[in-house]
Design a protein around this motif. Structure first.
Motif, short mmCIF file in Angstrom:
data_model
loop_
_atom_site.label_atom_id
_atom_site.label_comp_id
_atom_site.label_asym_id
_atom_site.label_seq_id
_atom_site.Cartn_x
_atom_site.Cartn_y
_atom_site.Cartn_z
N UNK A 208 0.83 -1.20 0.00
CA UNK A 208 0.00 0.00 0.00
C UNK A 208 0.87 1.25 0.00
N UNK A 209 0.29 2.34 -0.49
CA UNK A 209 0.98 3.63 -0.48
C UNK A 209 0.51 4.49 0.69
N UNK A 210 -0.70 4.17 1.22
CA UNK A 210 -1.27 5.03 2.26
C UNK A 210 -1.65 4.29 3.53
N UNK A 211 -2.48 3.23 3.42
CA UNK A 211 -2.93 2.56 4.64
C UNK A 211 -3.48 1.17 4.35
N UNK A 212 -3.51 0.37 5.42
CA UNK A 212 -4.17 -0.94 5.42
C UNK A 212 -5.39 -0.83 6.31
N UNK A 213 -6.52 -1.38 5.85
CA UNK A 213 -7.77 -1.31 6.62
C UNK A 213 -8.31 -2.73 6.80
N UNK A 214 -8.74 -3.03 8.04
CA UNK A 214 -9.27 -4.36 8.36
C UNK A 214 -10.66 -4.22 8.96
N UNK A 215 -11.63 -4.92 8.37
CA UNK A 215 -13.01 -4.91 8.85
C UNK A 215 -13.17 -5.99 9.91
N UNK A 216 -13.80 -5.63 11.02
CA UNK A 216 -14.02 -6.60 12.10
C UNK A 216 -15.26 -6.23 12.91
N UNK A 217 -15.46 -6.94 14.02
CA UNK A 217 -16.56 -6.63 14.93
C UNK A 217 -16.01 -6.09 16.24
N UNK A 218 -16.71 -5.11 16.80
CA UNK A 218 -16.34 -4.56 18.10
C UNK A 218 -16.46 -5.66 19.16
N UNK A 219 -15.39 -5.82 19.94
CA UNK A 219 -15.42 -6.79 21.03
C UNK A 219 -15.04 -8.20 20.64
N UNK A 220 -14.79 -8.43 19.36
CA UNK A 220 -14.41 -9.78 18.92
C UNK A 220 -13.45 -9.66 17.75
N UNK A 221 -12.22 -9.28 18.05
CA UNK A 221 -11.23 -9.08 16.99
C UNK A 221 -9.82 -9.24 17.55
N UNK A 222 -8.86 -9.26 16.66
CA UNK A 222 -7.45 -9.41 17.04
C UNK A 222 -6.67 -8.11 16.90
N UNK A 223 -7.36 -6.97 16.97
CA UNK A 223 -6.69 -5.69 16.75
C UNK A 223 -5.52 -5.48 17.71
N UNK A 224 -5.72 -5.80 18.98
CA UNK A 224 -4.65 -5.58 19.96
C UNK A 224 -3.45 -6.46 19.64
N UNK A 225 -3.72 -7.72 19.33
CA UNK A 225 -2.64 -8.66 19.00
C UNK A 225 -1.89 -8.23 17.74
N UNK A 226 -2.63 -7.62 16.79
CA UNK A 226 -2.02 -7.19 15.53
C UNK A 226 -1.44 -5.78 15.62
N UNK A 227 -1.56 -5.16 16.78
CA UNK A 227 -0.98 -3.83 16.97
C UNK A 227 -1.79 -2.70 16.36
#
Length: 259
Positions: A218-237
């Motif tokens: 990517x040149x600008x950003x990566x975006x990941x769709x998930x659900x609030x309260x059930x995701x790996x965002x913290x683990x993935x930083x």
């Protein structure tokens, strides 16, 4: 997964011919329907699903399920965006006219249709879909779909390939945005279409390694769709996201490219 192509019971020669063309495209068997129900045909011939060629669409049918291409909520989102309303998916991607985006989890192309409308004729969308049947449904659906403005959608390219393989072959900064919509860990049991889709979906989660490759591409950003309260965002930083605050709400995590 054992799957074959057939038609509706009242098929004429033109529909049979079309079904044979689909079987050739996908390199799977064509069977003449006869006067059997879908369930009877599946049980009789030992198939898991049938790809049924109808007059106006192609439907993947199981004993108790049906899956076909449809724009679904994308039309409402496109209309909302054009009315000047904020949509979390566009707030997260920050897409503009002329941009490019790699949709790594195309599915039935609902999100890609929204991206397509925003980037316009000067931009483009590439969608990777690992399952050849879903990729085929989306490709045929998009080719025969007139968007919100009644125009053909010609800025979405469907690629039947895993996103891992596709990303590794791309150069640095190839797309403005790279987007992921992995299957949710907690399925929405109320959605008939999504539940029908689950057997054909790729259920593996994202890894830090693939996100690093996505950041390279990517040149600008990566975006990941998930659900609030059930995701790996913290683990993935992932610390930044857009969307609802309530548990179960759709959210879009963002990793900005540091150039």
């Amino acid at each position: 997964m054992k799957i074959a192509v057939t038609t509706t019971r009242d098929a004429d020669e033109s529909l049979n011919y079309k079904a044979k063309g689909v079987s050739k495209d996908l390199n799977i068997s064509y069977i003449k329907r006869g006067n059997f129900s879908i369930k009877e045909t599946i049980l009789k011939d030992g198939f898991d699903y049938l790809l049924v060629v109808e007059r106006d669409k192609i439907v993947i049918k199981g004993e108790d399920s049906a899956l076909f291409w449809h724009p679904n909520m994308s039309e409402l989102k496109v209309k909302s965006i054009r009315q000047g309303n904020k949509e979390a998916i566009i707030e997260a991607t920050k897409l503009e006219e002329g941009n490019s985006i790699l949709d790594c989890t195309l599915g039935l192309a609902g999100d890609s249709l929204v991206f397509s409308a925003v980037v316009g004729e000067k931009g483009y969308v590439v969608g990777t879909e690992i399952n050849k049947y879903i990729a085929y449904l989306s490709k045929c659906g998009l080719e025969n779909y007139n968007g919100v403005n009644g125009k053909n959608i010609d800025n979405i390219k469907v690629v039947n390939e895993s996103y891992e393989d596709y990303i590794l072959k791309q150069g640095d900064n190839s797309f403005d945005v790279v987007y992921f919509d992995p299957m949710f860990k907690e399925p929405n049991r109320k959605s008939t279409s999504i539940n029908s889709f689950r057997d054909f979906a790729d259920h593996k989660g994202l890894t830090k390694d693939i996100l690093m490759e996505a950041l390279r591409v990517c040149a600008k950003r990566v975006v990941i769709k998930e659900r609030q309260g059930s995701n790996d965002f913290e683990k993935l930083g992932i610390e930044k996201y857009y969307g609802g605050k309530k548990r179960g709400s759709i959210i879009y995590g963002v990793i900005e490219k540091n150039i």
